[in-house]
Write an enzyme that holds these catalytic residues in place. Structure first.
Site, PDB file in Angstrom:
ATOM      1  CB  SER A   1      -0.916   0.027   1.231  1.00 30.30           C
ATOM      2  OG  SER A   1      -1.687  -1.143   1.296  1.00 30.30           O
TER       3      SER A   1
HETATM    4  N1  SAH Z   1      -1.061  -4.877   3.885  1.00 30.86           N
HETATM    5  C1  SAH Z   1      -0.324  -5.180   2.682  1.00 30.86           C
HETATM    6  C2  SAH Z   1      -1.133  -4.837   1.454  1.00 30.86           C
HETATM    7  C3  SAH Z   1      -1.096  -5.979   0.497  1.00 30.86           C
HETATM    8  S1  SAH Z   1      -2.290  -5.938  -0.805  1.00 30.86           S
HETATM    9  C4  SAH Z   1       1.024  -4.503   2.681  1.00 30.86           C
HETATM   10  O1  SAH Z   1       1.277  -3.661   3.555  1.00 30.86           O
HETATM   11  O2  SAH Z   1       1.855  -4.824   1.824  1.00 30.86           O
HETATM   12  C5  SAH Z   1      -3.594  -6.902  -0.120  1.00 30.86           C
HETATM   13  C6  SAH Z   1      -3.281  -8.328   0.221  1.00 30.86           C
HETATM   14  O3  SAH Z   1      -4.533  -8.937   0.605  1.00 30.86           O
HETATM   15  C7  SAH Z   1      -2.732  -9.187  -0.897  1.00 30.86           C
HETATM   16  O4  SAH Z   1      -1.521  -9.747  -0.524  1.00 30.86           O
HETATM   17  C8  SAH Z   1      -3.815 -10.264  -1.112  1.00 30.86           C
HETATM   18  O5  SAH Z   1      -3.292 -11.528  -1.442  1.00 30.86           O
HETATM   19  C9  SAH Z   1      -4.479 -10.288   0.241  1.00 30.86           C
HETATM   20  N2  SAH Z   1      -5.840 -10.831   0.255  1.00 30.86           N
HETATM   21  C10 SAH Z   1      -6.859 -10.658  -0.636  1.00 30.86           C
HETATM   22  N3  SAH Z   1      -7.963 -11.315  -0.263  1.00 30.86           N
HETATM   23  C11 SAH Z   1      -7.648 -11.943   0.917  1.00 30.86           C
HETATM   24  C12 SAH Z   1      -8.375 -12.789   1.802  1.00 30.86           C
HETATM   25  N4  SAH Z   1      -9.639 -13.138   1.586  1.00 30.86           N
HETATM   26  N5  SAH Z   1      -7.740 -13.253   2.903  1.00 30.86           N
HETATM   27  C13 SAH Z   1      -6.438 -12.921   3.159  1.00 30.86           C
HETATM   28  N6  SAH Z   1      -5.712 -12.114   2.367  1.00 30.86           N
HETATM   29  C14 SAH Z   1      -6.300 -11.634   1.246  1.00 30.86           C
END
Ligand code: SAH
Length: 223
Positions: free
Chosen positions: A70
């Protein structure tokens, strides 16, 4: 609370990080604790080497598997909102991704529970948490769309992937007066919402914070 050991990871100049923090302030981030933690957290370690030179730009960047780390402003904003009603003991994050948001939270709350559905991302993030000695992050390879109910209730829940609608399971895993910060909607249409449980009732108040763009919350897990 964990604290980052930044000896040996201070490859990026204080000036570069200072500029990022100034930008966040200019955009309305006022919580000094949040700004301090962003300043000391080595975001370059959460990126592939080829992109690490862009780590202190205020932008989302790819982390593989069609996912993104993010934007620092969004991380700061969501963290600031989550902390706005006082200190938190137990926080659930949905979507560990690179681990950056979890690492920020771990320095500001007692315990962070973080779930990720893509196994290789989680493995990478776990090794960074060890390297940074963030021992208060507990992770799970699972579908966060149903929360993580085994740990009892959470003072705060933060979703970093967007569902089309708020899953009821997340609401019911909030402790009394707990806060849920979550992007909701599809494609360009998402809005960041703050949902607060009213005391120990099952009434919830909702507030729209601003328009955002996150990756979608998907069901199931992937290896
Ligand atoms: N908080 C992260 C943002 C990553 S983007 C950071 O700081 O880098 C969002 C993430 O959510 C992705 O890695 C994706 O695989 C995950 N995601 C999407 N749907 C999900 C679900 N149902 N359960 C767990 N993770 C999920």
């Amino acid at each position: 609370m964990g604290s980052v050991d930044f000896d040996g990871v201070g490859m990026t100049s204080q000036r570069t990080r200072g500029r990022l923090v100034q930008r966040l302030k200019d955009q309305g981030i006022t919580d000094q604790k949040v700004l301090d933690v962003i300043r000391v957290t080595p975001r370059h370690l959460f990126l592939d080497e080829a992109l690490s030179h862009r780590a202190y730009e205020d932008t989302a960047l790819p982390i593989g598997h069609a996912q993104t780390i993010s934007q620092p402003y969004i991380v700061a904003l969501m963290t600031q909102i989550l902390l706005s009603r006082g200190p938190l003991k137990r926080v659930l994050e949905i979507g560990t991704g690179s681990g950056y948001q979890a690492a920020i939270l771990a320095q500001l709350v007692d315990e962070v529970y973080s779930v990720e559905r893509i196994k290789p991302l989680l493995i990478k993030a776990r090794s960074l948490f060890r390297q940074l000695r963030l021992r208060n992050i507990i992770t799970s390879h699972s579908d966060g769309g149903v929360g993580w109910s085994e740990n009892g209730l959470y003072d705060g829940i933060i979703a970093t992937a967007a569902p089309e609608q708020v899953p009821d399971e997340l609401l019911y895993q909030l402790a009394p007066d707990g806060l849920l910060v979550i992007p909701v909607g599809t494609g360009e249409q998402q809005e960041l919402r703050l949902i607060s449980r009213q005391g120990d009732t099952y009434k919830f108040e909702e507030e729209v914070i601003e328009r955002v763009r996150f990756v979608p919350l998907l069901g199931g897990t992937s290896r």
